[in-house]
Design a protein around this motif. Sequence first.
Motif, PDB file in Angstrom:
ATOM      1  N   TRP A  95      48.282  35.038  30.567  1.00 32.39           N
ATOM      2  CA  TRP A  95      47.449  36.240  30.716  1.00 32.39           C
ATOM      3  C   TRP A  95      47.922  37.322  29.753  1.00 32.39           C
ATOM      4  O   TRP A  95      47.142  37.954  29.057  1.00 32.39           O
ATOM      5  CB  TRP A  95      47.561  36.692  32.181  1.00 32.39           C
ATOM      6  N   PHE A 110      40.911  34.586  31.080  1.00 34.25           N
ATOM      7  CA  PHE A 110      41.149  35.167  32.416  1.00 34.25           C
ATOM      8  C   PHE A 110      40.423  34.353  33.492  1.00 34.25           C
ATOM      9  O   PHE A 110      40.985  34.040  34.541  1.00 34.25           O
ATOM     10  CB  PHE A 110      40.635  36.613  32.497  1.00 34.25           C
ATOM     11  N   THR A 152      38.644  43.521  33.211  1.00 30.62           N
ATOM     12  CA  THR A 152      38.540  42.134  33.670  1.00 30.62           C
ATOM     13  C   THR A 152      39.920  41.567  34.011  1.00 30.62           C
ATOM     14  O   THR A 152      40.061  40.826  34.978  1.00 30.62           O
ATOM     15  CB  THR A 152      37.901  41.231  32.593  1.00 30.62           C
ATOM     16  N   GLY A 153      40.931  41.931  33.213  1.00 32.29           N
ATOM     17  CA  GLY A 153      42.275  41.375  33.410  1.00 32.29           C
ATOM     18  C   GLY A 153      42.846  41.691  34.779  1.00 32.29           C
ATOM     19  O   GLY A 153      43.673  40.944  35.303  1.00 32.29           O
ATOM     20  N   TYR A 184      41.478  41.339  37.547  1.00 37.65           N
ATOM     21  CA  TYR A 184      41.111  40.328  38.533  1.00 37.65           C
ATOM     22  C   TYR A 184      42.106  39.174  38.568  1.00 37.65           C
ATOM     23  O   TYR A 184      42.272  38.518  39.597  1.00 37.65           O
ATOM     24  CB  TYR A 184      39.682  39.825  38.293  1.00 37.65           C
ATOM     25  N   VAL A 185      42.780  38.907  37.420  1.00 38.11           N
ATOM     26  CA  VAL A 185      43.816  37.876  37.428  1.00 38.11           C
ATOM     27  C   VAL A 185      44.956  38.343  38.334  1.00 38.11           C
ATOM     28  O   VAL A 185      45.462  37.580  39.174  1.00 38.11           O
ATOM     29  CB  VAL A 185      44.323  37.600  35.994  1.00 38.11           C
ATOM     30  N   LEU A 186      45.318  39.629  38.206  1.00 41.68           N
ATOM     31  CA  LEU A 186      46.362  40.179  39.079  1.00 41.68           C
ATOM     32  C   LEU A 186      45.932  40.106  40.540  1.00 41.68           C
ATOM     33  O   LEU A 186      46.714  39.743  41.414  1.00 41.68           O
ATOM     34  CB  LEU A 186      46.653  41.632  38.694  1.00 41.68           C
ATOM     35  N   ALA A 235      43.828  38.007  41.991  1.00 44.00           N
ATOM     36  CA  ALA A 235      43.770  36.647  42.513  1.00 44.00           C
ATOM     37  C   ALA A 235      45.160  36.057  42.704  1.00 44.00           C
ATOM     38  O   ALA A 235      45.411  35.311  43.639  1.00 44.00           O
ATOM     39  CB  ALA A 235      42.961  35.754  41.582  1.00 44.00           C
ATOM     40  N   LEU A 236      46.089  36.386  41.783  1.00 40.65           N
ATOM     41  CA  LEU A 236      47.401  35.759  41.822  1.00 40.65           C
ATOM     42  C   LEU A 236      48.387  36.542  42.684  1.00 40.65           C
ATOM     43  O   LEU A 236      49.323  35.967  43.230  1.00 40.65           O
ATOM     44  CB  LEU A 236      47.972  35.617  40.392  1.00 40.65           C
ATOM     45  N   LEU A 237      48.216  37.851  42.770  1.00 41.44           N
ATOM     46  CA  LEU A 237      49.263  38.656  43.406  1.00 41.44           C
ATOM     47  C   LEU A 237      48.825  39.347  44.690  1.00 41.44           C
ATOM     48  O   LEU A 237      49.674  39.751  45.480  1.00 41.44           O
ATOM     49  CB  LEU A 237      49.765  39.728  42.420  1.00 41.44           C
ATOM     50  N   MET A 289      43.854  47.672  33.957  1.00 45.75           N
ATOM     51  CA  MET A 289      44.016  46.408  34.679  1.00 45.75           C
ATOM     52  C   MET A 289      44.631  46.651  36.049  1.00 45.75           C
ATOM     53  O   MET A 289      44.103  46.210  37.069  1.00 45.75           O
ATOM     54  CB  MET A 289      44.948  45.473  33.896  1.00 45.75           C
ATOM     55  N   ALA A 336      37.888  35.623  44.100  1.00 44.46           N
ATOM     56  CA  ALA A 336      38.295  36.448  42.952  1.00 44.46           C
ATOM     57  C   ALA A 336      37.866  35.764  41.653  1.00 44.46           C
ATOM     58  O   ALA A 336      37.422  36.415  40.705  1.00 44.46           O
ATOM     59  CB  ALA A 336      39.802  36.678  42.963  1.00 44.46           C
TER      60      ALA A 336
END
Lengths: 90, 568
Positions: free
Chosen positions: A25, A63, B81-82, B84-86, B88-90, B256, B282
């Motif tokens: 990421w 992403f 957008t980035g 959403y990675v946080l 979903a993962l955290l 983010m 997510a």
Amino acid sequence: MPEPRSISAYWKRNLTYVAVLLAIWFAVSFGAGILFVEQLNRIRLGGFQLGFWFAQQGSIYVFVMLIFVYVRLMNRLDRAHDVDEEEDGR
Amino acid sequence: MNVAAWTFVMVALSFALYIGVALWSRARSTGEFYVAAARVRPVINGMATAADWMSAASFISMAGLIAFMGRDGSVFLMGWTGGYVLLALLLAPYLRKFGKYTVPDFVGDRYYSRTARVVAVVCAIFVSFTYVAGQMRGVGIVFSRFLGVGIETGVVIGMGIVFFYAVLGGMKGITYTQVAQYCVLIFAYLVPAIFISLLLTGIPVPQIGFGSTLADGSGTFLLDRLDGLTTELGFGAYTAGRKGTLDVLAITAALMVGTAGLPHVIVRFYTVRKVKQARSSAGWALLFIALLYTTAPAVAAFARTNLLTTVSDTPYADVPAWFTNWEATGLITFDDKNGDGRIQYTGPAASTPNELTIDRDIMVLANPEIARLPAWVVGLVAAGGLAAALSTAAGLLLVISTSVAHDLLKKTLAPSITEHRELLIARVAAGFAVIIAGYFGIHPPGFVAEVVALAFGLAAASFFPAIILGIFSKRMNVYGAVSGMVAGIGFTAAYIIYFKMLHPELNTAAHWWLGISPEGIGAIGMLINVAIAVGIAALTPPPPALVQALVDEIRVPRGAGPGHEVTA
């Protein structure tokens, strides 16, 4: 409830997945799209300069993939450590 | 039919759809009102989250901002957008396992402290109000331009619609209405983008079209032509950056992390039934968001190209109708400085003075007209802009009403109130919130844009670290978390207020600390929060065994409660 050792192994594996995926990421957004954008811009992808493409397109595609990869990995891990949720069909 | 008639038809059809959906999905319990009784399927939830997240800013303003910022505009694309990675993962899976209804619920229980809960409630309400005011303004702009009614009337109509389905339907109504709104807004965004991509490059996929050659037979790549045009007119190359690298890093990080810390986004992950589904929803949310966010930079490049080739050096007497229409709203102004009757549109590096001022917010709305698309497409875009603004406003109003009825009254001031009364109070609070938001929509405070930066910065510097540390560190205690939040918020707010409100004349890169703009300072605030929280926690006693057991509990998916089924 499974025994504590299995849980701690589960949690460690989860943290490993998260660390690896977040490294990717970081690499595609902060790396390719910002820090190394000028170097990558020397490479062209059709009409795009590669760094510009990562900043405005590529990072977003990655992403989306990262989240679905995590979902798959964790579903498998949940089952392996017997901590997954029962299918109750409701 | 003309543009006004088509707009009326499109807007009326879409509103009829939302009202029908709202009636069909009324909430009957607090569980349904707050989190749709935790029964929403991941794909549906993802779609609703996408509509909730993509506001008037994403739909109306973002492509316009990118069109004028060029490559620097990617801070919004990656930043929004980035996160959403946080998520979903955290965040999402653990918060779903924790259950309950709100972010302050988590902060209050994890840090076994009423103070922590109240701090979180105040932040949640502040962040949400800031946003809502901006959405109502967007509604007003669309109405006044396309329906010929005043901004005031437009805002009142919008308020009426939101009131109707947010207050009646609660989260259940909102979720299903947002699904309908997502469909309307994405269709409205993609149709003109596809048309314009075909016109300019002959390729129907905008994401590919903007990296292709122009359809005029010249064989030149669109982006090369655009770089040429912008350089020639003194704006600098479109694909080159102008902001400092550290500043771009900080802004992207703040956006983010701010996204992942926004209460109206987080609460969506309480609405699915399982932890597994919180993770995948997510993913779906980001997929639906990415559809618009990867189209936006293409729209931006097309719009800038079309704008430059249409207006540059055109005799003022020959301008197209869209130019005159937007001039009437005051969002385009032309000042013939050299009196030659032609429009000189130039950047800072040009020798000819610039004569044209264009509000960036009009690019997406004007784009179909600039490209001479049929009137029904213009009407569709207006309906899409309204869908984006209304869906976000509804989600925010729900956070406000939940914060007041649940976090403030039920959990803090009057724990003995009944389920039935709580639901009633939640509805009354939503009603009040609509009225206050409408007031700000009609009389916007001059500093709306500044306050939005503040909202993201505060979310990044407060909630996000407190939640992450609460999940990933068992050792984190109330002292660390609260002092971290206070330090993070204090630093971020002070920096933004200093440059945006007290000394706007100093708000240039030369005066910023390390060249980091107020928009990006939330990233530093977050680091300060984490450093202080970890330091203080190490010096003070660990949290009680019960809380440590709670942390163990939320880390495994099995045993997530089925939601909160209490009938009123």
